[in-house]
Each structure stands twice: as C-alpha cells, then as structure tokens.
Scaffold this motif. Structure first.
Motif, PDB file in Angstrom:
ATOM      1  N   UNK A  39       0.802  -1.212   0.000  1.00 23.41           N
ATOM      2  CA  UNK A  39       0.000   0.000   0.000  1.00 23.41           C
ATOM      3  C   UNK A  39       0.842   1.272   0.000  1.00 23.41           C
ATOM      4  N   UNK A  40       2.131   1.156   0.309  1.00 26.39           N
ATOM      5  CA  UNK A  40       3.033   2.301   0.210  1.00 26.39           C
ATOM      6  C   UNK A  40       3.668   2.403  -1.175  1.00 26.39           C
ATOM      7  N   UNK A  41       4.046   1.260  -1.732  1.00 29.54           N
ATOM      8  CA  UNK A  41       4.798   1.281  -2.976  1.00 29.54           C
ATOM      9  C   UNK A  41       3.913   1.267  -4.226  1.00 29.54           C
ATOM     10  N   UNK A  42       2.713   0.727  -4.119  1.00 34.85           N
ATOM     11  CA  UNK A  42       1.792   0.772  -5.258  1.00 34.85           C
ATOM     12  C   UNK A  42       1.492   2.202  -5.699  1.00 34.85           C
ATOM     13  N   UNK A  43       1.085   3.084  -4.773  1.00 35.92           N
ATOM     14  CA  UNK A  43       0.830   4.472  -5.172  1.00 35.92           C
ATOM     15  C   UNK A  43       2.087   5.202  -5.661  1.00 35.92           C
ATOM     16  N   UNK A  44       3.251   4.878  -5.094  1.00 35.39           N
ATOM     17  CA  UNK A  44       4.487   5.510  -5.561  1.00 35.39           C
ATOM     18  C   UNK A  44       4.755   5.121  -7.013  1.00 35.39           C
ATOM     19  N   UNK A  45       4.534   3.863  -7.337  1.00 33.50           N
ATOM     20  CA  UNK A  45       4.706   3.414  -8.717  1.00 33.50           C
ATOM     21  C   UNK A  45       3.671   4.057  -9.634  1.00 33.50           C
ATOM     22  N   UNK A  50       2.628   7.770 -14.020  1.00 32.09           N
ATOM     23  CA  UNK A  50       1.847   8.871 -14.587  1.00 32.09           C
ATOM     24  C   UNK A  50       2.687  10.097 -14.894  1.00 32.09           C
ATOM     25  N   UNK A  51       3.672  10.382 -14.054  1.00 31.02           N
ATOM     26  CA  UNK A  51       4.422  11.629 -14.197  1.00 31.02           C
ATOM     27  C   UNK A  51       5.844  11.432 -14.686  1.00 31.02           C
ATOM     28  N   UNK A  52       6.393  10.259 -14.436  1.00 33.82           N
ATOM     29  CA  UNK A  52       7.801  10.072 -14.739  1.00 33.82           C
ATOM     30  C   UNK A  52       8.061   9.683 -16.170  1.00 33.82           C
ATOM     31  N   UNK A  53       8.914  10.439 -16.816  1.00 38.30           N
ATOM     32  CA  UNK A  53       9.361  10.107 -18.171  1.00 38.30           C
ATOM     33  C   UNK A  53      10.868  10.244 -18.183  1.00 38.30           C
ATOM     34  N   UNK A  54      11.492   9.345 -18.854  1.00 38.86           N
ATOM     35  CA  UNK A  54      12.945   9.410 -18.950  1.00 38.86           C
ATOM     36  C   UNK A  54      13.604   8.243 -18.258  1.00 38.86           C
ATOM     37  N   UNK A  55      14.900   8.262 -18.321  1.00 34.50           N
ATOM     38  CA  UNK A  55      15.693   7.138 -17.821  1.00 34.50           C
ATOM     39  C   UNK A  55      15.661   7.027 -16.288  1.00 34.50           C
TER      40      UNK A  55
END
Length: 117
Positions: A39-45, A50-55
């Motif tokens: 429940x902590x790492x699912x939302x982080x992923x 959704x927001x992270x693009x790039x290496x």
C-alpha cells in the motif's frame, strides 16, 4: 515502460489490499508487512508511471517494483510455505526499495518541468 509501471502499481496495490484483508483475520506479521509495503509502494509506482518520463524515473520504478516484488514474495513464501524465496531475498528486496526511493530523490533534484522555480 510506462504501461508496465502502471500495471505493476495496480498489481502491487491489490496485493497490499489482499494482504491487509488476510492480516485482519489472523495474527500474521508477514501479511501485515506485505500490506504496508504494497500500500506504500503501489501508489508511488502509480505516480512514477503517470508523471515520470525518462531514464531516471524508469530506473526508480524498476528498483521499487522489483524490490517490492522480491521482498513481499519472500514474506509470502515464509508465511505459506515456511521457507524463504531464496537466501537473502528480503534484504535484497529491501535494498531495491531503498534504492528506488533514493532514485526518486534524484528525479526530484533533476526535475526540469514547467513548474520549476
């Protein structure tokens, strides 16, 4: 990579909810830990997907996802089969999760988005 990150966020979040439900019906430290981790790492992923693009966000997502799967998998094996996934699985998974969070720090420091002051 983005679609995989989003799919893994849903899988890990669902795992967390299922483990929380299982833990509520008994006295299991392992299920409680799996619930907290999922429940902590699912939302982080989800946020990375959704927001992270790039290496760098991809590296952070990979470390978080793999670390979470290995760590939770090891706890699940211990819970239901009485032995570990493989020797050193929990520390390796934990190291992956820590590395993922530290990579998120780097993502934040390197952010060059439109809202940067």
């Amino acid at each position: 990579m983005r679609r995989l990150t989003l799919a893994l966020s849903g899988l890990i979040g669902a795992m967390g909810v299922a483990a929380a439900a299982g833990a509520s019906h008994g006295d299991s430290r392992n299920l409680g830990a799996i619930a907290a981790i999922g429940l902590a790492h699912g939302p982080a992923l989800l946020a990375l997907g959704l927001a992270g693009r790039g290496r760098l966000p991809a590296i952070a997502a990979t470390l978080l996802a793999m670390g979470t799967i290995i760590f939770a998998g090891d706890l699940g094996m211990r819970e239901w089969l009485g032995h570990s996934l493989f020797p050193g699985a929990a520390p390796l998974g934990g190291l992956g999760m820590i590395g993922g969070w530290l990579a998120i720090v780097l993502v934040g420091l390197a952010w060059n988005g439109p809202d940067r002051n």
